[in-house]
Design a protein around this motif. Structure first.
Motif, PDB file in Angstrom:
ATOM      1  N   THR B  13      -6.297   0.183 -10.057  1.00  0.00           N
ATOM      2  CA  THR B  13      -5.311   1.258  -9.962  1.00  0.00           C
ATOM      3  C   THR B  13      -5.509   2.059  -8.679  1.00  0.00           C
ATOM      4  OG1 THR B  13      -5.610   1.417 -12.337  1.00  0.00           O
ATOM      5  CG2 THR B  13      -4.175   3.041 -11.314  1.00  0.00           C
ATOM      6  N   VAL B  15      -6.916   1.106  -5.905  1.00  0.00           N
ATOM      7  CA  VAL B  15      -6.571   0.331  -4.714  1.00  0.00           C
ATOM      8  C   VAL B  15      -5.050   0.209  -4.566  1.00  0.00           C
ATOM      9  CG1 VAL B  15      -6.745  -1.936  -3.638  1.00  0.00           C
ATOM     10  CG2 VAL B  15      -8.750  -0.908  -4.640  1.00  0.00           C
ATOM     11  N   VAL B  16      -4.364  -0.006  -5.700  1.00  0.00           N
ATOM     12  CA  VAL B  16      -2.901  -0.142  -5.618  1.00  0.00           C
ATOM     13  C   VAL B  16      -2.270   1.151  -5.087  1.00  0.00           C
ATOM     14  CG1 VAL B  16      -0.805  -0.339  -7.000  1.00  0.00           C
ATOM     15  CG2 VAL B  16      -2.663  -1.949  -7.335  1.00  0.00           C
ATOM     16  N   ILE B  17      -2.691   2.290  -5.650  1.00  0.00           N
ATOM     17  CA  ILE B  17      -2.172   3.569  -5.149  1.00  0.00           C
ATOM     18  C   ILE B  17      -2.502   3.722  -3.664  1.00  0.00           C
ATOM     19  CG2 ILE B  17      -2.341   6.084  -5.353  1.00  0.00           C
ATOM     20  CD1 ILE B  17      -3.263   5.594  -8.257  1.00  0.00           C
ATOM     21  N   ILE B  19      -3.101   1.482  -1.398  1.00  0.00           N
ATOM     22  CA  ILE B  19      -2.369   0.602  -0.480  1.00  0.00           C
ATOM     23  C   ILE B  19      -0.965   1.169  -0.236  1.00  0.00           C
ATOM     24  CG2 ILE B  19      -1.429  -1.717  -0.156  1.00  0.00           C
ATOM     25  CD1 ILE B  19      -4.201  -2.287  -0.060  1.00  0.00           C
ATOM     26  N   VAL B  20      -0.364   1.775  -1.284  1.00  0.00           N
ATOM     27  CA  VAL B  20       0.926   2.448  -1.079  1.00  0.00           C
ATOM     28  C   VAL B  20       0.768   3.507   0.008  1.00  0.00           C
ATOM     29  CG1 VAL B  20       2.722   3.874  -2.125  1.00  0.00           C
ATOM     30  CG2 VAL B  20       1.633   2.075  -3.460  1.00  0.00           C
ATOM     31  N   PHE B  21      -0.291   4.301  -0.102  1.00  0.00           N
ATOM     32  CA  PHE B  21      -0.519   5.334   0.909  1.00  0.00           C
ATOM     33  C   PHE B  21      -0.890   4.708   2.257  1.00  0.00           C
ATOM     34  CE2 PHE B  21      -1.045   8.256  -2.739  1.00  0.00           C
ATOM     35  CZ  PHE B  21      -0.065   9.151  -2.360  1.00  0.00           C
ATOM     36  N   ILE B  23       0.467   2.142   3.555  1.00  0.00           N
ATOM     37  CA  ILE B  23       1.741   1.888   4.232  1.00  0.00           C
ATOM     38  C   ILE B  23       2.294   3.202   4.794  1.00  0.00           C
ATOM     39  CG2 ILE B  23       4.086   0.986   3.960  1.00  0.00           C
ATOM     40  CD1 ILE B  23       1.855  -1.113   3.714  1.00  0.00           C
ATOM     41  N   ALA B  73      -9.694   2.288   1.075  1.00  0.00           N
ATOM     42  CA  ALA B  73      -8.679   1.265   0.811  1.00  0.00           C
ATOM     43  C   ALA B  73      -7.399   1.561   1.582  1.00  0.00           C
ATOM     44  CB  ALA B  73      -8.393   1.188  -0.686  1.00  0.00           C
TER      45      ALA B  73
END
Lengths: 264, 194
Positions: B13, B15-17, B19-21, B23, B73
């Motif tokens: 969770t 890492v997914v959040i 990676i959004v940031f 970008i 991340a």
């Protein structure tokens, strides 16, 4: 992440991702402690040539990718050139005070940023993210739960992009895709971020549960779908970098472009 | 109450959040040098966006280590997306995340209010300034210029990575999705006994 532009696989692509990181990251520290602009100019030339010859990308693409670097160069050097401290005044106008010292310091900063950017681009363009994380697990002993999380997250990006477009269109239809003022802009960011983040969190939860069920857990002795090892190309890369660094350093002393040896 | 380290769910969770940031961090680069009007440091007001992954992830998941992991991340995501700053984002990400993490650790990971995340944002700002001190010779700027530079960065960081991050998470709480993430607290158990 690589863009979808064509490229040839060169020896830079074959080098081990962990080896590349181990060679590139210390360069950051080395570059930060170099205060002679001549050295940085030589290194910038050396590594740019290495990049252009062996990245495997077409020259027009390389030049296109280098465009933003010019902005970076100007933006990092400008404030130091215009407002830096120094004795030998060249130009003074209101708050602007350009001196010889601040000018060379600014240019030095520009080259420093340029070098970091070249290393970054060289790594990003010649490394497959999947192999990077497999290599980090095998060579750097990164725990699988971190590596597989990264890989899963990278795979989720296209879905997020699609969702972003859906949200964007939904807001556009309702004339809510624009806002005025700083406050309005922050509200706008929220309008996009809340649905994207909440969906991502839900998806991450579901994926994590299934990954745990399938054994992507924290075992140290596990087998890998991709076996990544060190090889001769890592040695090549080390030798080439060593030569550029040493020759650049020597040439800066023997044939300097500018008389200044220390910009501090 | 479980007190072990991060589980795969937490890591994924985060890492997914992040990676959004990541970008967002990448897109923030061009914006940053577009608003750089000749050294008056207005650009420093938006610098704080590069600290937001740590504070948001911490507020969402509320576990030790999450802030550091998120910032690293996000920086890696930015790096792999081909950041204009290249290598240095990895160092900045690590040190900024570390300083934010230290602030949370100083409160023993027990406070989740706007003051603590603002303090973490200040921590990240200090981290970025320390690196700038070595990398950018910022001590060699004229004093009025340096004051403007540092002041604008602190203000921007508190607004974006502190106050805005907090309100973002408050809005996410309203969607109910945060209940999936957080460890069960003592209050949860107490409410069962009532």
């Amino acid at each position: 992440m690589r863009w979808n532009i064509e490229y040839k696989e060169t020896w830079l692509h074959q080098a081990n991702p962990t080896a590349k990181l181990l060679l590139f990251l210390p360069m950051f520290v080395v570059i930060v402690f170099v205060h002679n602009p001549n050295v940085l100019i030589n290194w910038t030339i050396g590594f740019t040539v290495l990049f252009m010859l062996f990245s495997g990308y077409r020259m027009k693409h390389v030049l296109l990718l280098f465009m933003p670097f010019l902005f970076i160069f100007i933006s990092t050097s400008s404030s130091m050139i215009l407002f830096g401290k120094g004795e030998t005044t060249w130009f003074r106008w209101g708050l602007v005070h350009i001196t010889e010292e601040s000018f060379y310091r600014g240019v030095h900063l520009g080259f420093r940023t340029l070098l970091f950017a070249i290393f970054g681009l060289m790594f990003a363009l010649t490394t497959k993210p999947v192999l990077l994380f497999y290599s980090l697990m095998q060579q750097a002993k990164l725990k699988p739960k971190y590596a597989y999380s990264f890989l899963a997250a990278v795979r989720l990006l296209p879905i997020m992009l699609e969702e972003f477009q859906t949200v964007h269109q939904a807001l556009k239809v309702r004339r809510a895709a624009k806002a005025k003022g700083f406050r309005g802009k922050l509200e706008l960011v929220k309008r996009y971020a809340i649905p994207l983040l909440s969906q991502s969190i839900r998806r991450a939860q579901r994926i994590a549960v299934s990954m745990e069920a399938k054994g992507f857990t924290n075992e140290r002795t596990r087998t890998f779908y991709y076996e990544v090892t060190f090889g001769k190309y890592d040695v090549y890369l080390f030798v080439v970098m060593f030569v550029i660094v040493v020759v650049g350093y020597y040439m800066a002393d023997a044939f300097p472009y500018v008389a200044i040896k220390d910009v501090r | 109450m479980q007190k072990k380290g991060l589980k795969l769910t937490d890591v994924l969770t985060t890492v997914v959040i992040a990676i959004v940031f990541g970008i967002v961090y990448k897109v923030w680069g061009p914006l940053y040098y577009a608003v750089k009007p000749l050294g008056l440091h207005l650009d420093q007001l938006i610098y704080g966006m590069w600290f937001i992954a740590a504070t948001v992830a911490y507020l969402l998941i509320r576990k030790p280590g999450v802030a550091l992991l998120a910032e690293v991340a996000a920086a890696s995501g930015e790096f792999l997306a081909g950041s204009e700053w290249g290598l240095e984002v990895l160092f900045y990400g690590f040190v900024q995340g570390l300083f934010a993490e230290l602030v949370f650790a100083a409160f023993r990971y027990k406070r989740f209010d706007v003051a603590v995340v603002s303090l973490a944002a200040v921590g990240s700002t200090i981290a970025s300034l320390v690196l700038d001190f070595y990398k950018g010779y910022i001590d060699q700027l004229a004093w009025w210029n340096l004051t403007l530079f540092i002041g604008a960065r602190f203000v921007g960081a508190i607004i974006i990575a502190g106050v805005f991050a907090y309100s973002l998470v408050k809005a996410l709480e309203a969607t109910g999705v945060t209940q999936l993430l957080r460890p069960t607290t003592k209050e949860d158990y107490d409410s069962l006994d009532k």
